[in-house]
Write a protein that holds these residues in place. Sequence first.
Motif: not given
Length: 287
Positions: A146-171
Amino acid sequence: MRHGTALREDIAAPGTTPLIGIYDMYSASIAAQHYNGFFVSGFGFAASHYGLPDIGFIAWPDMLGFVERLRPAFPRHHLLVDIDDGYVDPEVACHVVRRLERAGASGVILEDQKRPRRCGHADGKIILPLDEYLNKLELVLAARNDLLVVARTDATEENEILRRATALAETGADVVLVDGVRSVEWIRKIRSVIGDKPLLFNQIAGGKSPRLSLTELAGLGVDLAIYSTPCLFAAHRAIDGALTALRADDGRLPDTAAGGEVGVASSTRLLERNIGGQHLGRQAVPA
């Protein structure tokens, strides 16, 4: 009680759910009078338990022990726990997640940093290859019930932030966090690429992110806000001020009978509420 479900329900409600960073049982006892959700902050725990900065010193048995003390005293409060990178290995991350869930944690945050890790609002962060992090995340998701899981990215480069955020949202992660977001514009960009996935925003005094109210965050589509260090930094200032005053007054303690000062009686009354879990929670709004 299904603590993960309870936190999901609050996140799904209108507005932004706040979780207050606590660093020991005493700070939690005070915070419980004002908010019904705690963030077990890595920054605060490293500072209070070890006297060290948040750069990877935390040992998971110590964090687990803290949660095991918190839950009986605060049976209805949300407990979101920072587990950094899962303590390096995916196998360890899964073991820790299972133990934390049994201890009563509501959720965990798993980041994509590579060792040596840093506070999310510090410079010099190094991140894992995305595939390597997603593999670890999927194993953690499979290990929880039942545990809630937060997927976190520490990316700082702008394109990589969006790439990783998109990928995490699909999990199958419940919530997405991009740490160290530097502007309102970037909150909007991240919100736009993660679809309906709940979004978490991390606020830390003196950090890289803008200071925003819960009303402002709700307007930006932020579902959950963690406040990592208000208790820790307030204690820093208050302790320094109290000892400065004690030295200036030649070691004479303040007069608690005059009111406004904490003494034995008021402190004991606060702590007595932890016996038998008398902190039953309240609305997730300031008192």
